[in-house]
Design an enzyme around this catalytic site. Sequence first.
Site, mmCIF file in Angstrom:
data_model
loop_
_atom_site.group_PDB
_atom_site.id
_atom_site.type_symbol
_atom_site.label_atom_id
_atom_site.label_comp_id
_atom_site.label_asym_id
_atom_site.label_seq_id
_atom_site.Cartn_x
_atom_site.Cartn_y
_atom_site.Cartn_z
ATOM 1 N N ASP A 1 -7.233 -2.569 3.986
ATOM 2 C CA ASP A 1 -6.143 -3.448 3.450
ATOM 3 C C ASP A 1 -6.453 -4.863 4.126
ATOM 4 O OD1 ASP A 1 -4.963 -1.393 1.953
ATOM 5 O OD2 ASP A 1 -3.416 -0.966 3.713
ATOM 6 N N ASP B 1 -1.688 -1.004 5.953
ATOM 7 C CA ASP B 1 -1.911 -0.638 7.202
ATOM 8 C C ASP B 1 -3.354 -0.356 7.501
ATOM 9 O OD1 ASP B 1 -1.825 1.456 5.747
ATOM 10 O OD2 ASP B 1 -1.501 2.910 7.585
ATOM 11 N N ASP C 1 0.729 -1.111 -0.129
ATOM 12 C CA ASP C 1 0.097 0.030 0.106
ATOM 13 C C ASP C 1 0.889 1.193 0.082
ATOM 14 O OD1 ASP C 1 -2.201 1.530 0.224
ATOM 15 O OD2 ASP C 1 -2.001 1.681 2.461
#
Length: 376
Positions: A274, A270, A80
Amino acid sequence: LFGLALLVLILPLFFVQDYSFKEWFYRSLFFLVISCPCALVVSIPLGYFGGIGLASRNGILFKGGNFLDAITAVDTIVMDKTGTLTAGVFEVTEVFAVHRDPTELLSYAKAVEAHSTHPIAKAIASYHPGRPALQAEKTQEIAGHGLLATVNGKRTLAGNSKLLDKFNISYPAELRQVAYSIVLLAIEDQYAGYITVADRIKPDAKEVIQTMRAQGLYTVMLSGDKTAVVNEVAKELGLDKAYGDLLPEDKVNHVQQLIDQGRRVAFAGDGVNDAPVVALAQVGIAMGGLGADATIETADVVIQNDEPHKILSAIKIGKITRSIVWQNVILAMGIKIIVLVLGAGGVATLWEAVIADVGVALLAILNAIRIQQKKV
């Protein structure tokens, strides 16, 4: 093992002319002692415990020894953007309002964003008020889009361009090309302005990506941020691939495609969005410092201080652990086979079998303890 030892005692009775019960009973006991798997049973789990301990000393939590093995097989690292490769510490850089005072628009935005845990939302919510704070009611979070709430009796939207598209609210098309993270606002179904925020890339992120690629790892970044922002970050870091404007299900689809191609995927993220991707990847990694509880709970590996280079450390610890475990397996099996052959030929005695069994177990334990002294 007892059955094999019994065969060692009985079978020679039919094939050996000068059969001596005492001699073959002794050899069967020898076989029973040397074939005891104590060294393997003790040293292999201890090796994994040592690896987990080494990881914890370096701020990395492995939730099981099997993930130490799994991370060594990874050939693709998917990450991410916000909070993983960038610091996730945003600052408001511009407030642009249409047909109203910017401080009024900011008050509406702060009221809505106060109900979100996203780093961008936190940056807006903590920005200096400029006027008395408003309160948001009936707040609803739309995953991958933004927030919907009632502020001061007016329906207020705060999020990305997909949120306004979802509610058929028109806005300037050029805002899609702004190379910053941007929050669009609409009040009473009318475009009201935007707020831009800036994030910074983590100090070690670029070096980490370069090291990953040098080790033959395929690097991919998936983000819900605008494609223009994502491409800018990807270009600076030197990633193999980067995709922006993704919803949580889009991230899942991208990772599933990589898995279907036969890649062994580790995903690091995080945010609460996700969590599904972390669960899907062969190795799910949560950046625990700023990470959402759902992602941390789902992850196989948790990095406690959010530093990207810890991903490389986790892979290195997995390889160290695997190396030590295989050393113990080869050591134990090799010595046992040698002593077993010597015992079958009548060269080694029962005492040597006992010493070999206990000695190998001790050597394997000491070798496993060496993991704790490794530097990563």
